[in-house]
Design an enzyme around this catalytic site. Structure first.
Site, PDB file in Angstrom:
ATOM      1  N   ASN A 131     -45.885  34.027 -21.251  1.00  0.00           N
ATOM      2  CA  ASN A 131     -44.744  33.935 -20.353  1.00  0.00           C
ATOM      3  C   ASN A 131     -43.525  33.290 -21.000  1.00  0.00           C
ATOM      4  O   ASN A 131     -42.390  33.532 -20.576  1.00  0.00           O
ATOM      5  CB  ASN A 131     -45.143  33.130 -19.111  1.00  0.00           C
ATOM      6  CG  ASN A 131     -43.958  32.719 -18.278  1.00  0.00           C
ATOM      7  OD1 ASN A 131     -43.326  33.538 -17.594  1.00  0.00           O
ATOM      8  ND2 ASN A 131     -43.614  31.436 -18.318  1.00  0.00           N
ATOM      9  N   TYR A 174     -31.510  40.000 -26.093  1.00  0.00           N
ATOM     10  CA  TYR A 174     -32.530  39.862 -25.054  1.00  0.00           C
ATOM     11  C   TYR A 174     -33.167  41.208 -24.750  1.00  0.00           C
ATOM     12  O   TYR A 174     -34.398  41.331 -24.690  1.00  0.00           O
ATOM     13  CB  TYR A 174     -31.901  39.266 -23.801  1.00  0.00           C
ATOM     14  CG  TYR A 174     -32.893  38.960 -22.700  1.00  0.00           C
ATOM     15  CD1 TYR A 174     -33.721  37.848 -22.785  1.00  0.00           C
ATOM     16  CD2 TYR A 174     -32.982  39.777 -21.582  1.00  0.00           C
ATOM     17  CE1 TYR A 174     -34.626  37.559 -21.776  1.00  0.00           C
ATOM     18  CE2 TYR A 174     -33.882  39.498 -20.572  1.00  0.00           C
ATOM     19  CZ  TYR A 174     -34.711  38.386 -20.669  1.00  0.00           C
ATOM     20  OH  TYR A 174     -35.609  38.119 -19.662  1.00  0.00           O
ATOM     21  N   LYS A 198     -37.163  42.177 -25.309  1.00  0.00           N
ATOM     22  CA  LYS A 198     -38.032  42.494 -24.179  1.00  0.00           C
ATOM     23  C   LYS A 198     -38.548  43.934 -24.249  1.00  0.00           C
ATOM     24  O   LYS A 198     -39.660  44.224 -23.790  1.00  0.00           O
ATOM     25  CB  LYS A 198     -37.301  42.232 -22.867  1.00  0.00           C
ATOM     26  CG  LYS A 198     -37.081  40.742 -22.586  1.00  0.00           C
ATOM     27  CD  LYS A 198     -38.397  39.966 -22.541  1.00  0.00           C
ATOM     28  CE  LYS A 198     -38.197  38.524 -22.116  1.00  0.00           C
ATOM     29  NZ  LYS A 198     -39.480  37.780 -22.009  1.00  0.00           N
TER      30      LYS A 198
END
Length: 260
Positions: A95, A161, A165
């Site tokens: 996470n 980012y 991801k």
């Protein structure tokens, strides 16, 4: 922890969660404990990590805290090897993650790029690299990687980012293909904007944070942002045997944003 007349989906399993000192990670840790797991809470925020453990203990759950910088490969292997040897390792939830201020690609500083890549890609890689041998040897295991809406959409002003991801999602698919024959599943959860500390930090640098929040929520068909507990529900489902035939999947939890 007692859940009268309910089946605990992670009963007697060991779950290790990175970035569990706050937000989605903390909510997921508490939910996993509520489902009967022994939860290993990890983070670089010692106070936050201990607070998560205290909350689990107060509710009758079973948890411990380990300091863990996911970018430190040696430390990741040390912690996971110790947990797997001591308790077994049934579920790994990667996470831990970080973002960066909104900026066009050509304006992003190399240092920011390298840091975000290190946490969001290498951090997930390190966890999987350390956990997979144990899970393969025992013939079962579930890995859940936390991606983002940016795993499937290229978000403007979020080049680094979005890149990291997207990598998390495809790494998840690759692991599912490789480790499936050993009884190991790998999935990703891809949340939309969620009410977390990271979101608050992003909003704080906007000219009008409240207006920015309202404008963001208006982009969602449900006209609101996500809640950590809603993302945690998806993570727990994928971690559990209720998802025993689900592997290589990116579960989008975004209030319908990606349908628009």
């Amino acid at each position: 922890m007692s859940r009268d007349d309910e089946h605990m989906r992670l009963e007697d399993e060991t779950v290790l969660i990175t970035g569990a000192a706050s937000g989605i990670g903390r909510e997921t840790a508490e939910r996993c404990a509520n489902e009967g797991a022994h939860v290993v809470v990890t983070d670089v925020d010692d106070d936050g990590g201990e607070t998560t453990v205290d909350a689990i203990d107060a509710a009758g759950g079973d948890a411990e805290y380990r300091r863990l910088d996911v970018t430190d490969s040696d430390r990741v292997h040390e912690v996971i090897d110790d947990v797997a040897t001591t308790h077994g390792l049934d579920v790994l939830i990667n996470n831990a993650g970080t973002g960066h201020p909104s900026s066009s690609l050509e304006e992003i500083d190399d240092g920011i790029r390298d840091f975000v890549v290190d946490v969001n890609i290498n951090g997930v890689w390190n966890g999987c690299h350390a956990a997979l041998p144990h899970m393969k040897d025992q013939g079962h295991g579930s890995i859940v990687n936390v991606g983002s809406l940016a795993s499937i959409l290229g978000l403007p002003k979020q080049a680094v980012y979005s890149t990291t991801k997207a990598a998390v999602l495809n790494l998840t698919r690759t692991i599912a293909a490789e480790a499936g024959p050993y009884g190991v599943r790998a999935n990703a959860v891809c949340p939309g904007f969620t009410e977390t500390q990271m979101l608050e930090q992003y909003l704080a640098i906007q000219e009008d944070p409240e207006a920015a929040r309202e404008a963001m929520a208006e982009q969602y068909p449900l006209k609101r942002l996500g809640k950590p507990e809603e993302i945690a529900s998806a993570i727990v489902f994928l971690s559990s045997e209720e998802a025993s035939f689900v592997s290589g999947h990116g579960l989008v939890v975004d209030g319908g944003f990606s349908t628009c």
